[in-house]
Motif scaffolding. Sequence first.
Motif, PDB file in Angstrom:
ATOM      1  N   UNK A 261      44.447  95.831  20.100  1.00 12.14           N
ATOM      2  CA  UNK A 261      45.155  96.425  18.668  1.00 12.14           C
ATOM      3  C   UNK A 261      45.766  97.838  18.763  1.00 12.14           C
ATOM      4  N   UNK A 262      45.291  98.920  19.792  1.00 14.31           N
ATOM      5  CA  UNK A 262      46.252 100.052  19.626  1.00 14.31           C
ATOM      6  C   UNK A 262      46.877  99.948  20.894  1.00 14.31           C
ATOM      7  N   UNK A 263      46.921  98.408  21.955  1.00 12.12           N
ATOM      8  CA  UNK A 263      47.676  99.141  23.055  1.00 12.12           C
ATOM      9  C   UNK A 263      49.224  98.606  22.903  1.00 12.12           C
ATOM     10  N   UNK A 264      49.156  97.192  21.617  1.00  8.64           N
ATOM     11  CA  UNK A 264      49.927  95.945  21.896  1.00  8.64           C
ATOM     12  C   UNK A 264      51.327  96.994  20.880  1.00  8.64           C
ATOM     13  N   UNK A 265      51.248  97.712  20.196  1.00 10.70           N
ATOM     14  CA  UNK A 265      52.227  98.678  19.549  1.00 10.70           C
ATOM     15  C   UNK A 265      52.576  99.435  20.006  1.00 10.70           C
ATOM     16  N   UNK A 266      51.813 100.012  21.198  1.00 10.83           N
ATOM     17  CA  UNK A 266      52.430 101.372  22.212  1.00 10.83           C
ATOM     18  C   UNK A 266      53.811 100.611  23.001  1.00 10.83           C
ATOM     19  N   UNK A 267      53.416  99.323  23.579  1.00 13.57           N
ATOM     20  CA  UNK A 267      53.558  98.277  24.821  1.00 13.57           C
ATOM     21  C   UNK A 267      54.825  97.885  24.677  1.00 13.57           C
ATOM     22  N   UNK A 268      54.410  97.712  22.762  1.00 14.92           N
ATOM     23  CA  UNK A 268      56.265  96.968  21.773  1.00 14.92           C
ATOM     24  C   UNK A 268      56.947  98.233  21.512  1.00 14.92           C
ATOM     25  N   UNK A 269      56.708  99.330  21.905  1.00 17.16           N
ATOM     26  CA  UNK A 269      57.574 100.635  22.426  1.00 17.16           C
ATOM     27  C   UNK A 269      58.241 100.941  23.315  1.00 17.16           C
ATOM     28  N   UNK A 270      57.284 101.463  24.664  1.00 15.69           N
ATOM     29  CA  UNK A 270      57.763 101.183  25.417  1.00 15.69           C
ATOM     30  C   UNK A 270      58.701  99.669  26.238  1.00 15.69           C
ATOM     31  N   UNK A 271      58.652  99.068  25.505  1.00 16.92           N
ATOM     32  CA  UNK A 271      59.709  97.936  25.964  1.00 16.92           C
ATOM     33  C   UNK A 271      61.063  97.807  25.377  1.00 16.92           C
ATOM     34  N   UNK A 272      60.908  98.980  23.954  1.00 19.02           N
ATOM     35  CA  UNK A 272      62.392  98.342  22.866  1.00 19.02           C
ATOM     36  C   UNK A 272      62.335 100.054  23.604  1.00 19.02           C
TER      37      UNK A 272
ATOM     38  N   UNK B   7      67.712 102.256  25.837  1.00 19.98           N
ATOM     39  CA  UNK B   7      68.398 103.087  27.014  1.00 19.98           C
ATOM     40  C   UNK B   7      69.304 102.503  27.798  1.00 19.98           C
ATOM     41  N   UNK B   8      68.782 100.954  28.205  1.00 14.84           N
ATOM     42  CA  UNK B   8      69.784  99.445  29.314  1.00 14.84           C
ATOM     43  C   UNK B   8      70.785  99.537  28.105  1.00 14.84           C
ATOM     44  N   UNK B   9      70.804  99.738  26.771  1.00 14.04           N
ATOM     45  CA  UNK B   9      72.118  99.318  26.056  1.00 14.04           C
ATOM     46  C   UNK B   9      72.841 100.336  25.930  1.00 14.04           C
ATOM     47  N   UNK B  10      72.451 101.478  25.590  1.00  9.17           N
ATOM     48  CA  UNK B  10      73.336 102.285  25.608  1.00  9.17           C
ATOM     49  C   UNK B  10      73.897 102.930  27.130  1.00  9.17           C
ATOM     50  N   UNK B  11      73.479 102.287  28.000  1.00  5.47           N
ATOM     51  CA  UNK B  11      73.776 102.699  29.072  1.00  5.47           C
ATOM     52  C   UNK B  11      73.528 104.615  29.193  1.00  5.47           C
TER      53      UNK B  11
ATOM     54  N   UNK C  97      59.518 101.812  33.610  1.00 11.30           N
ATOM     55  CA  UNK C  97      58.617 101.908  32.858  1.00 11.30           C
ATOM     56  C   UNK C  97      59.026 103.170  33.072  1.00 11.30           C
ATOM     57  N   UNK C  98      58.132 103.746  31.825  1.00 12.18           N
ATOM     58  CA  UNK C  98      58.766 104.759  30.533  1.00 12.18           C
ATOM     59  C   UNK C  98      56.615 105.304  30.502  1.00 12.18           C
ATOM     60  N   UNK C  99      56.320 106.989  29.030  1.00 14.48           N
ATOM     61  CA  UNK C  99      55.182 106.895  29.238  1.00 14.48           C
ATOM     62  C   UNK C  99      54.775 106.481  27.551  1.00 14.48           C
ATOM     63  N   UNK C 100      55.944 105.162  27.452  1.00 11.92           N
ATOM     64  CA  UNK C 100      54.909 104.628  26.493  1.00 11.92           C
ATOM     65  C   UNK C 100      54.184 103.224  27.122  1.00 11.92           C
ATOM     66  N   UNK C 101      54.316 102.822  28.160  1.00 12.79           N
ATOM     67  CA  UNK C 101      53.541 101.702  28.731  1.00 12.79           C
ATOM     68  C   UNK C 101      51.937 103.341  29.160  1.00 12.79           C
ATOM     69  N   UNK C 102      52.651 103.640  30.024  1.00 14.93           N
ATOM     70  CA  UNK C 102      51.904 104.468  30.395  1.00 14.93           C
ATOM     71  C   UNK C 102      50.034 104.836  28.784  1.00 14.93           C
TER      72      UNK C 102
END
Length: 592
Positions: free
Chosen positions: A289-300, A305-309, A321-326
Motif C-alpha cells: 500500500x505504501x509502495x504502489x503509489x510511489x511506483x506509480x509516481x516513478x512510472x508517471x 519526461x519522455x513525452x516532453x523530451x 529508473x528514477x528516485x521514486x522507484x528507489x
Amino acid sequence: MGSQSAAEYKAAKEAWVTGHSGGSMSEATLVTASALTTFILWAAIQKYHPKSPAHRALTASSKHSKRRIRNGIASYTVDFATLVVPLILSCTVFADYAYLWSFATLALAAAVKSICGPAEDEVLKKEKKKFKWKDSDDEYSAPEEEDDEASAKSTSAAAQSGSADQDGFRQRKGGHIGGAEEEDHHSALQLGEGSVDGAKRTKTTTEKNPHKIFLSVYRAGMMILTCIAILAVDFPIFPRRFGKVEVYGTSLMDLGVGSFVFSSGVVSARGYLKKETLPFMKQMVIALRTSIPLLVLGLGRYISTKGVDYQEHVTEYGMHWNFFFTLGFLPIFVTFFRSLAEHIRFSILGSMVAVVYQCFLTYGGLEEYIQHAPRVDIISMNKEGIFSFAGYLAIFLVGVDVGLYVLPNDPYFFMRRKSNKKKAKKGKLAMILVSLCFLLCLGFTTSYGILRIPVSRQMANLSYFFWVITFNTGYILCFLLAEITLTKNEPSALAIARAQAKANLSTSGSKTQRPAATVLLPPLACPPLLEAVNRNGLAVFLVANVLTGLVNMTVQTLYTPDMKALGILVAYMAVVTGLAWVWQVRGWKLKL
C-alpha cells in the motif's frame, strides 16, 4: 543563445548536470547547518519579540483567536522569511561564505534575544521559588480538542490566559506542547487504524512516540533543502560543486539524496514500535500500500519526461529508473528484514547489507559492470539505479534503527518493551546519539581512510553509506541539543499562569509597571510551516518536482541572470510551502 535550437539547448542542459566532481564534505555540512541556525533564529524571534505570532497567540483571549493567529498570513510570512529564504541564500549567493552565513544567523538570534528579551520579572522570580521549573527532559504530547475543554473547566481564568492552546503554544502541568502530532508519508505502515482496538493502540503509540520538535525540524529542513536544490541546480547561481557527482566524490545534492532515504527510515520506525506482530503476508500488504503509489509516481515521471523530451542524466539512475522507484521498493524489501529485527538490530542488518554489497562491488566485478557494461537489456540499461538500491536499503535500515531510539520517550523502549516513561529522556537520547556518532565515524574512517574506498553516490557504496548515516545521526543530535538548550529553564504552566495573573493585577493600577505580555515567554513549539511540510512530505516533494519541470520548460535556466534566478527560486518555494500551509490549515492529509 537566441538562435539555439531545442535539441541544442537540451544537449547543453544535459552537459550542465553531468561530469561533476563535487566539493568538500565540510562545505556540504556547513551549507546544511543553515537549517539548524535558522531554526534557532526563528525560536529567538518567536520567544523574545513581543510582536511575534507566538506572543500574540499567548495573550489571545480565545481558542479561535489563537488558531487564527497561528494560521494567518503574518505567521506564514515570518516562518518563510526566517526558515526558507535563508536556506535559499545559503545554497546560492552566500554559498562561498557558508560558515559566515551560519555565524551571522546565530548572531542575529543572539541580538534578538538581547534587544527584545525582557529582564526577568520580579513576579516570575517569586514564582520560581514556589514552583518547580521544568527541566529539559519534559514529555511532549499531542492533546485532543477534548483536552482543551477539560483544561478550560479545571483551571482558572488566569491559567487560561497564561497558556496557549493545542496549536503549538499551549502548556499543561504534565508537559509543554510542541504542536500537533508529527505526520509522515509512511503513515500507511501504522497498524490498527479504523477500529476500537486500533484507536486504543494509536493512543498508546502516541504516548510512547510523542511529538518531537527536533525531529520535525530536522525532517522538514531536509525536505526544504531538497526542494530548493532540485530546481536551483539548473541555474548558474547554484555552484556546480553542489550538483550530483558523476561517479566518485561528495556534494550537497549527493548528501541530500541519502539523507532523504535516511529520514524516511527514521519515521518508518513507528510501525516497528508496536508490541503486536502481524503475519508476514499482512505486513507485505501494508508495505505494498505504501509502495504502489510511489511506483506509480516513478512510472508517471518516466512517461512525462519522455513525452516532453525533457533532458536526462542517464548515468544518474539509468535510462528508465528514477528516485521514486528507489523509494517505492524500500518498504517491500524492509518487510523481509522485519522478522529478523527481534534477534538483531536494524543497524547491524543495514551494515551487513552495505558490507556484502561492497564486496560484490570490489571483488565480484560489479563496480566494473556498473561503470563500463554496455546498455543492451533492461538490467544494464538501469544498472546504476538497480544496484545502488542495495546501498539505499542499507541506509534506510539504519535510519529505522535510529528511529527506534529517537521516537519513544524511553530510548530503550524497543529493547525493553515494557517501559512507558512519562518524561522524554532527551539527555539519555543525546548520549546514545553521541555513542552512535562515534561508532559511525570509526566505520567511515575505516572505509574511506583505511580501505581507501572513494565515496560514490551513483553506486551508493560503503563509504557513501557511512558518510550519509554519520552526517544524519550527528545532525539529529545537533537539533536535539538545540532543543534542550532552547527549552532550558522554561517555567511550568502553573508558574506562568500565576505570574500572568499577578502581572495583570500589578499593571491594572499603574502604567509604570512592565506590561504583562513582556513577562511571559512562549514555550518552544515546532514552526507551523515546518509542521505543514512534514504533514504532507511526499505531496510537497511531488509538487516541487512538477514545478521544477514547468520552470525548466518555460525558462532557459542556463542563461538566467543571478538575481532573476533568485527571484524565481523564492517564488517557487513560496508556492511549494504555501500549498503545504493551506493543506495544513484546512486539515488535509494527502495520501498518495
